[in-house]
Write an enzyme that holds these catalytic residues in place. Sequence first.
Site, PDB file in Angstrom:
ATOM      1  N   LYS A 129       0.734  -1.327  -0.109  1.00  0.00           N
ATOM      2  CA  LYS A 129      -0.071  -0.005  -0.341  1.00  0.00           C
ATOM      3  C   LYS A 129       0.461   0.998  -0.090  1.00  0.00           C
ATOM      4  O   LYS A 129       0.671   2.046  -0.908  1.00  0.00           O
ATOM      5  CB  LYS A 129      -0.797  -0.163   0.759  1.00  0.00           C
ATOM      6  CG  LYS A 129      -2.058   1.175   1.081  1.00  0.00           C
ATOM      7  CD  LYS A 129      -3.117   0.890   2.132  1.00  0.00           C
ATOM      8  CE  LYS A 129      -2.554   1.430   3.455  1.00  0.00           C
ATOM      9  NZ  LYS A 129      -3.332   1.714   4.609  1.00  0.00           N
ATOM     10  N   ASP A 147      -6.766   1.470   0.593  1.00  0.00           N
ATOM     11  CA  ASP A 147      -7.014   1.596   2.596  1.00  0.00           C
ATOM     12  C   ASP A 147      -8.136   0.628   3.055  1.00  0.00           C
ATOM     13  O   ASP A 147      -8.644   0.332   2.167  1.00  0.00           O
ATOM     14  CB  ASP A 147      -6.769   2.839   2.630  1.00  0.00           C
ATOM     15  CG  ASP A 147      -7.324   4.029   2.137  1.00  0.00           C
ATOM     16  OD1 ASP A 147      -8.126   3.143   1.852  1.00  0.00           O
ATOM     17  OD2 ASP A 147      -7.570   5.275   3.225  1.00  0.00           O
TER      18      ASP A 147
END
Length: 226
Positions: A129, A147
Site C-alpha cells: 500500500k 486502505d
Amino acid sequence: MASVKKPRPLPADDVESIFSTFERIDPEPKGELEYINAFTLLVAVVLSAQATDVGVNKATRQLFQIAPTPAAMVALGQEGIEAHIRTIGLYRNKAKNVFLLSRKLIDEHGGEVPSTREALEALPGVGRKTANVVLNIFFKQPTIAVDTHLFRVGNRTGLAPGSTPLAVEQALMKTVPEKYLLHAHHWLILHGRYVCKARKPECWRCAIAQWCRYEPKTPLSKARAS
C-alpha cells in the site's frame, strides 16, 4: 479486514459514469499528506499507518524542515525522530523504520527514493500500500493503494468486490478505464473518507448513488433536513 457480502459487479457503462462524475467534480484530486519531496512523502506514508493524515501532518511539519533528506534523518537518529512523532500511534516502531529506511536509501540507492514497487517494498516499514501511494503521487504511475476507505467503497459500490485489499486492488486495475487510473486512487479514498463513511454513509448527498450497489441507501435524517 472483516468479510463483506459481495454485491454484483457493476457493468462497464456504470463504471464509466462513476469515474466521469468524479472527474467532473474534482479533475485533479490530491492526497492530504503534506510533503516536500519523494523522501518526505515516503516517510509521511509510512507514518500514516493506523493514523490520520491530519495527525501525521502536525507531527511532520517541523520534522521535515529539520530532516528533508535521508542523510539528515539518519543524522537526527532514532531517538531524535521519536521526539518529533510521539503524537502518532506506534511511534517507536515507526521511528525505527524511518531511521532504517533512510539508512538503506543512502547505502543502496544513493539517497534517492526508488521508482519501482519491488525496491520500495524492500525498505523497512514499506508494504504494498505504501509503495503504491508513493508510485502514484510522486512518480505518476497508475497504481491503486487500498486502505480501509477504498476497500469499503470498492465492495459497497460493486466497483471491485473482494475479500482482501489485494483482491480489491487487482479488481480495480481491471475495472477502472485506463484514462481514469492515475486519479482513481484519490477519488475513491476521498469518497470513502468524506461521503461513503464506515458507520453511516451519506448516500443522500452521494454523487454516484444512482450507480452504486449499496442497499439500503442511507436517507437524509429529519434533523439534517430541518
